[in-house]
Motif scaffolding. Structure first.
Motif, PDB file in Angstrom:
ATOM      1  N   LEU A 386      -2.304   0.202  21.601  1.00  0.00           N
ATOM      2  CA  LEU A 386      -3.150  -0.696  20.817  1.00  0.00           C
ATOM      3  C   LEU A 386      -3.450  -0.078  19.455  1.00  0.00           C
ATOM      4  O   LEU A 386      -3.760   1.115  19.358  1.00  0.00           O
ATOM      5  CB  LEU A 386      -4.451  -0.967  21.561  1.00  0.00           C
ATOM      6  N   TYR A 387      -3.393  -0.934  18.419  1.00  0.00           N
ATOM      7  CA  TYR A 387      -3.584  -0.472  17.049  1.00  0.00           C
ATOM      8  C   TYR A 387      -4.437  -1.478  16.285  1.00  0.00           C
ATOM      9  O   TYR A 387      -4.582  -2.637  16.683  1.00  0.00           O
ATOM     10  CB  TYR A 387      -2.240  -0.299  16.339  1.00  0.00           C
ATOM     11  N   ARG A 388      -4.953  -1.009  15.146  1.00  0.00           N
ATOM     12  CA  ARG A 388      -5.699  -1.870  14.235  1.00  0.00           C
ATOM     13  C   ARG A 388      -5.258  -1.556  12.807  1.00  0.00           C
ATOM     14  O   ARG A 388      -5.041  -0.402  12.445  1.00  0.00           O
ATOM     15  CB  ARG A 388      -7.200  -1.612  14.387  1.00  0.00           C
ATOM     16  N   VAL A 389      -5.127  -2.634  12.012  1.00  0.00           N
ATOM     17  CA  VAL A 389      -4.807  -2.464  10.599  1.00  0.00           C
ATOM     18  C   VAL A 389      -5.712  -3.395   9.794  1.00  0.00           C
ATOM     19  O   VAL A 389      -5.923  -4.548  10.181  1.00  0.00           O
ATOM     20  CB  VAL A 389      -3.312  -2.765  10.321  1.00  0.00           C
ATOM     21  N   PRO A 390      -6.302  -2.915   8.688  1.00  0.00           N
ATOM     22  CA  PRO A 390      -7.123  -3.796   7.847  1.00  0.00           C
ATOM     23  C   PRO A 390      -6.275  -4.920   7.259  1.00  0.00           C
ATOM     24  O   PRO A 390      -5.158  -4.686   6.784  1.00  0.00           O
ATOM     25  CB  PRO A 390      -7.655  -2.865   6.753  1.00  0.00           C
ATOM     26  N   PHE A 391      -6.804  -6.125   7.275  1.00  0.00           N
ATOM     27  CA  PHE A 391      -6.049  -7.272   6.770  1.00  0.00           C
ATOM     28  C   PHE A 391      -5.729  -7.123   5.280  1.00  0.00           C
ATOM     29  O   PHE A 391      -4.640  -7.497   4.830  1.00  0.00           O
ATOM     30  CB  PHE A 391      -6.839  -8.556   7.009  1.00  0.00           C
ATOM     31  N   ASP A 392      -6.647  -6.579   4.517  1.00  0.00           N
ATOM     32  CA  ASP A 392      -6.434  -6.450   3.079  1.00  0.00           C
ATOM     33  C   ASP A 392      -5.702  -5.175   2.687  1.00  0.00           C
ATOM     34  O   ASP A 392      -5.595  -4.853   1.502  1.00  0.00           O
ATOM     35  CB  ASP A 392      -7.782  -6.525   2.345  1.00  0.00           C
ATOM     36  N   GLY A 393      -5.190  -4.440   3.681  1.00  0.00           N
ATOM     37  CA  GLY A 393      -4.415  -3.243   3.381  1.00  0.00           C
ATOM     38  C   GLY A 393      -5.123  -1.981   3.810  1.00  0.00           C
ATOM     39  O   GLY A 393      -6.341  -1.862   3.696  1.00  0.00           O
ATOM     40  N   ILE A 396      -2.877   2.243   9.508  1.00  0.00           N
ATOM     41  CA  ILE A 396      -2.870   1.789  10.898  1.00  0.00           C
ATOM     42  C   ILE A 396      -3.570   2.833  11.757  1.00  0.00           C
ATOM     43  O   ILE A 396      -3.325   4.034  11.639  1.00  0.00           O
ATOM     44  CB  ILE A 396      -1.424   1.569  11.379  1.00  0.00           C
ATOM     45  N   GLU A 397      -4.456   2.374  12.636  1.00  0.00           N
ATOM     46  CA  GLU A 397      -5.221   3.263  13.506  1.00  0.00           C
ATOM     47  C   GLU A 397      -4.837   3.016  14.955  1.00  0.00           C
ATOM     48  O   GLU A 397      -4.823   1.876  15.422  1.00  0.00           O
ATOM     49  CB  GLU A 397      -6.710   3.007  13.314  1.00  0.00           C
ATOM     50  N   ASN A 398      -4.530   4.093  15.672  1.00  0.00           N
ATOM     51  CA  ASN A 398      -4.220   4.003  17.093  1.00  0.00           C
ATOM     52  C   ASN A 398      -5.528   3.987  17.874  1.00  0.00           C
ATOM     53  O   ASN A 398      -6.336   4.913  17.779  1.00  0.00           O
ATOM     54  CB  ASN A 398      -3.355   5.190  17.528  1.00  0.00           C
ATOM     55  N   LEU A 399      -5.759   2.943  18.653  1.00  0.00           N
ATOM     56  CA  LEU A 399      -6.989   2.798  19.415  1.00  0.00           C
ATOM     57  C   LEU A 399      -6.874   3.326  20.841  1.00  0.00           C
ATOM     58  O   LEU A 399      -7.875   3.746  21.432  1.00  0.00           O
ATOM     59  CB  LEU A 399      -7.409   1.326  19.468  1.00  0.00           C
ATOM     60  N   SER A 400      -5.680   3.278  21.413  1.00  0.00           N
ATOM     61  CA  SER A 400      -5.530   3.594  22.836  1.00  0.00           C
ATOM     62  C   SER A 400      -5.084   5.026  23.076  1.00  0.00           C
ATOM     63  O   SER A 400      -5.519   5.669  24.023  1.00  0.00           O
ATOM     64  CB  SER A 400      -4.548   2.626  23.490  1.00  0.00           C
ATOM     65  N   GLN A 401      -4.158   5.523  22.286  1.00  0.00           N
ATOM     66  CA  GLN A 401      -3.715   6.914  22.277  1.00  0.00           C
ATOM     67  C   GLN A 401      -2.995   7.355  23.546  1.00  0.00           C
ATOM     68  O   GLN A 401      -1.974   8.025  23.474  1.00  0.00           O
ATOM     69  CB  GLN A 401      -4.896   7.845  21.976  1.00  0.00           C
ATOM     70  N   ARG A 402      -3.484   7.011  24.706  1.00  0.00           N
ATOM     71  CA  ARG A 402      -2.862   7.482  25.940  1.00  0.00           C
ATOM     72  C   ARG A 402      -1.519   6.788  26.158  1.00  0.00           C
ATOM     73  O   ARG A 402      -1.425   5.564  26.055  1.00  0.00           O
ATOM     74  CB  ARG A 402      -3.794   7.214  27.121  1.00  0.00           C
ATOM     75  N   PRO A 403      -0.444   7.525  26.464  1.00  0.00           N
ATOM     76  CA  PRO A 403       0.858   6.890  26.710  1.00  0.00           C
ATOM     77  C   PRO A 403       0.776   5.882  27.851  1.00  0.00           C
ATOM     78  O   PRO A 403      -0.038   6.012  28.768  1.00  0.00           O
ATOM     79  CB  PRO A 403       1.762   8.076  27.074  1.00  0.00           C
ATOM     80  N   GLN A 437     -15.391   3.212  17.424  1.00  0.00           N
ATOM     81  CA  GLN A 437     -15.297   4.660  17.487  1.00  0.00           C
ATOM     82  C   GLN A 437     -14.415   5.027  18.679  1.00  0.00           C
ATOM     83  O   GLN A 437     -14.897   5.438  19.734  1.00  0.00           O
ATOM     84  CB  GLN A 437     -16.679   5.289  17.635  1.00  0.00           C
ATOM     85  N   PRO A 438     -13.097   4.867  18.518  1.00  0.00           N
ATOM     86  CA  PRO A 438     -12.189   5.098  19.647  1.00  0.00           C
ATOM     87  C   PRO A 438     -12.363   6.506  20.215  1.00  0.00           C
ATOM     88  O   PRO A 438     -12.495   7.483  19.496  1.00  0.00           O
ATOM     89  CB  PRO A 438     -10.804   4.910  19.034  1.00  0.00           C
ATOM     90  N   GLY A 439     -12.382   6.563  21.510  1.00  0.00           N
ATOM     91  CA  GLY A 439     -12.499   7.833  22.212  1.00  0.00           C
ATOM     92  C   GLY A 439     -11.980   7.672  23.613  1.00  0.00           C
ATOM     93  O   GLY A 439     -11.113   6.834  23.869  1.00  0.00           O
ATOM     94  N   ALA A 440     -12.501   8.456  24.515  1.00  0.00           N
ATOM     95  CA  ALA A 440     -12.056   8.376  25.906  1.00  0.00           C
ATOM     96  C   ALA A 440     -12.432   7.025  26.495  1.00  0.00           C
ATOM     97  O   ALA A 440     -13.572   6.569  26.373  1.00  0.00           O
ATOM     98  CB  ALA A 440     -12.682   9.500  26.713  1.00  0.00           C
TER      99      ALA A 440
END
Length: 721
Positions: A386-393, A396-403, A437-440
């Motif tokens: 799972l990822y998030r990207v700002p619409f206006d640019g 990319i941020e990884n939210l899930s991290q775990r394979p 605040q993605p974490g465990a």
């Protein structure tokens, strides 16, 4: 502490006493035996997968369907995200609680007030109070209700019965009214969406009145039976579609939109303001994709997005309204990989939102937060993270991290998500993820039984190699015994073969319950190989296009490339290689044995698509259109015409009531091979459908045991007994 964990803690002393009695200190207990009968009996050691998660309107609670004991009967469960507490909301099992066939609740939806939920149980509509768990049956009929969708703003909800669309107020079941009437069995509501204000519903009708009808004859329980099905073949009339906007209070007030009737519809979506409707569709053979928007009051159409691709093989696309209704967000592989684009104006320039040597599988728009949340294989081709990207640019941020494979359901406001996660080493479970605040991730469920961790499960690796035909990079999923010894050559089974089999999730490809079969085979000393063959998602458009007009061609070459790689690396014994697959995988199995004699020592073809003239018309995406001079092209892709090459042991497994791949095609192939003097085995499953290993556990046990014995007989693994 949640009730599930409390029960486990209370049982712990008893478990320790049992272990001390059975296995005194200093003596290591042997791992449980892995067997088909054990894995495909109840309760299942991997537990029951939690499904159909939905958030309450206030974003505090999650409802989902689950069974905490490893049985298929699912009840409604409720998780309080603020208090981290879990409880079962319904208890409907009764005498069926431990049945092999009873599935329990099949759908659940929160009503807008947030204090009750609607659900479907045994085809009837029910409600349940979130606080007390008090259930109430709203409607009972001979027809089955499905496709629940709550109305925004009040406790009405819509559902489909016998193809018709109904609207019901949960406080007055007698006030249910039919909103869209269809011809039962021939025309049906295929999908629908409430408008944001709850005043209108957009509907897509699927019309099969011109589709040919065929009778499927079979015997079951000693009797002749006939299933009559709408079942077109390549080149025949297919489903037509009609799109309308219906007043939710006035059944006769509908606005029908101008849209090509033969174009499949892949998605519809209301604008955030509720004044326009998006329709994502394409021509039947996918060469022209169009996203149109319609004025909700007048039906005026605007072509917003158009893309031409004469070699498109996979419509894994979607579209949504951008934040503030500033145009559309488009998922497209126009640049060679499936990525996200923003198109502000109709037919205007596209602004790329994501890019790279990876692909997006799905996305959602956070209109208020100005972000796009998406799932992709960015970190590895087998993952769905799972990822998030700002619409206006922005980055990319990884939210899930775990394979592994993550399927998210986002709470209102997108501050939280409940995620169903699965990996090569863990069966599916739900987790709570904070997106700001993605974490465990916080565990919500624990599905596997306590004995799960006592088994010695297969090791899974991902390997890369080049095609021996054209050098194309290939990826595969390799399962090895828990006690794998480097330098030892093992018997190898290629399969189950299909497209899109390389996934980091429990069991790999999950449309068939072969996880237990795989584990039994590996425990007996086999290596298992799944190759991401040409035509699969995840490695780009040109990789998918390699399968064009190529069933039983480049795909089986890719399988051979994986086999060769393992032999060259010293892992596999070239004289003890088997192959198996079902449906399209059965086609590849037959073609591999027929066209590459001597390469495989044995093969099993389940429900094999041996004659592509009898495929669904959608298979023309690969096979090519059934017009003009197509006979040689279809013969080249039909295993039936290549059977003369069979030299190696073959088993065919087929359900006699299959309306996807006709059982008669396997009989025709059997007759042909008998005339050719070939030796083979045919396992017929009376009254069983195309999903021959899904219909019942008894059939899965029977078929999988036959498969294990067949491979043991011809491949002779060291651990076979």
């Amino acid at each position: 502490m949640r009730s599930v964990l409390i029960r486990g803690v209370l049982n712990l002393p008893l478990i320790l006493l049992i272990l001390l009695f059975v296995c005194p200190p200093g003596v290591r207990a042997a791992p449980p035996e892995m067997s088909i009968d054990g894995f495909y009996s109840l309760p299942q050691v991997i537990g029951t997968s939690p499904e159909a998660a939905v958030w309450s309107p206030d974003g505090r609670h999650v409802a989902f369907l689950w069974n905490d004991g490893g049985y298929p009967f699912r009840d409604v469960w409720l998780y309080d995200a603020g208090r981290d507490s879990l409880r079962r909301l319904t208890d409907l099992g009764g005498a069926n609680a431990r049945s092999e066939t009873a599935r329990g609740v099949t759908e659940v939806a929160w009503l807008a007030s947030g204090d009750q939920l609607a659900f479907v149980f045994e085809g009837d509509l029910w409600t349940v109070a979130a606080a007390s768990g008090q259930s109430n049956r709203l409607m009972s009929s001979e027809e089955r209700e499905h496709s629940l969708r709550p109305a925004p703003g009040d406790d009405r909800f819509a559902f489909v019965r016998s193809g018709d669309l109904w609207v019901l107020d949960s406080d007055d079941a007698r006030a249910a009214h039919r909103l869209v009437y269809t011809e039962s069995g021939k025309v049906a509501v295929e999908r629908y969406r409430w408008s944001p204000d709850g005043d209108r519903i957009a509907v897509v009708l699927a019309d099969k009145r011109r589709v040919p009808v065929r009778d499927i004859h079979f015997y079951a329980e000693g009797e002749h039976r006939v299933h009559r099905v709408s079942r077109p073949l390549p080149g025949e009339e297919t489903t037509r579609r009609r799109i309308g906007i219906v007043d939710a209070q006035e059944p006769n007030d509908a606005l029908w939109l101008e849209h090509p009737a033969l174009h499949p519809v892949y998605g519809i979506a209301w604008s955030h303001a509720g004044d326009r409707l998006l329709v994502d569709s394409s021509s039947f053979l996918l060469e022209e994709r169009n996203v149109r928007t319609y004025r909700a009051q007048t039906g005026e159409a605007t072509l917003h997005y158009r893309f031409l691709e004469p070699r498109q093989l996979n419509p894994a696309w979607s579209a949504a309204w951008a934040p503030g209704d500033r145009g559309l967000v488009i998922l497209s592989d126009r640049g060679g990989r499936y990525h996200l684009y923003h198109q502000a104006e109709p037919t205007g320039e596209l602004r790329r939102l994501t890019g790279g040597e990876w692909e997006v599988s799905s996305f959602e728009v956070d209109a208020d937060g100005g972000s796009i949340y998406f799932a992709a294989n960015k970190d590895h081709v087998a993952d769905r993270q799972l990822y998030r990207v700002p619409f206006d640019g922005g980055d990319i941020e990884n939210l899930s991290q775990r394979p592994g494979t993550h399927d998210a359901v986002y709470a209102p406001g997108f501050g939280r998500a409940v995620v169903r996660h699965s990996s090569d080493t863990r069966p599916p479970d739900l987790y709570l993820l904070a997106t700001r605040q993605p974490g465990a991730a916080v565990p919500v469920t624990h599905s596997p039984l306590q004995t799960f961790d006592t088994h010695r499960w297969a090791q899974v690796r991902y390997i890369e190699f080049a095609s021996h035909v054209d050098g194309t990079p290939l990826v595969a999923r390799l399962s090895l015994p828990a006690n794998y010894t480097p330098g030892h050559r093992y018997p190898l089974i290629v399969g189950s073969v299909y497209a899109d089999t390389v996934r980091n999730q429990w069991g790999g490809r999950t449309s068939h319950p072969t996880w237990g079969l795989d584990q039994v085979l590996v425990a007996r000393g086999y290596l298992l190989l799944n190759v991401n063959v040409r035509g699969s998602w995840g490695q780009g458009k040109s990789f998918r296009q390699g399968l064009l007009s190529g069933y039983g061609g480049i795909d089986i070459d890719d399988l051979e490339s994986g086999l060769r790689h393992l032999v060259d690396e010293g892992l596999a014994d070239p004289d003890r290689v088997g192959i198996w697959g079902s449906s399209y995988g059965g086609l590849m199995t037959l073609m591999s044995l027929f066209k590459k004699p001597g390469l495989y020592a044995a093969g099993i073809a389940g429900a094999p698509a041996s004659n592509v003239w009898h495929a669904f018309p959608e298979q023309m995406w690969v096979m090519g259109d059934a017009v003009g001079d197509y006979g040689d092209r279809y013969r080249a892709q039909s295993a039936y015409y290549h059977s003369q090459g069979l030299q190696d042991p073959l088993m065919i497994i087929h359900g006699t009531a299959d309306d996807v791949v006709f059982y008669a095609d396997s009989l025709a192939l059997a007759e042909r091979m008998i005339d050719q003097g070939k030796s083979f085995e045919l396992v017929s499953l009376p009254g069983v459908s195309h999903a021959w290993d899904v219909d019942s556990l008894s059939e899965a046990r029977f078929a999988f045991n036959r498969m294990v014995r067949f491979f043991d007989r011809h491949l002779k693994p060291e651990n076979a007994r």
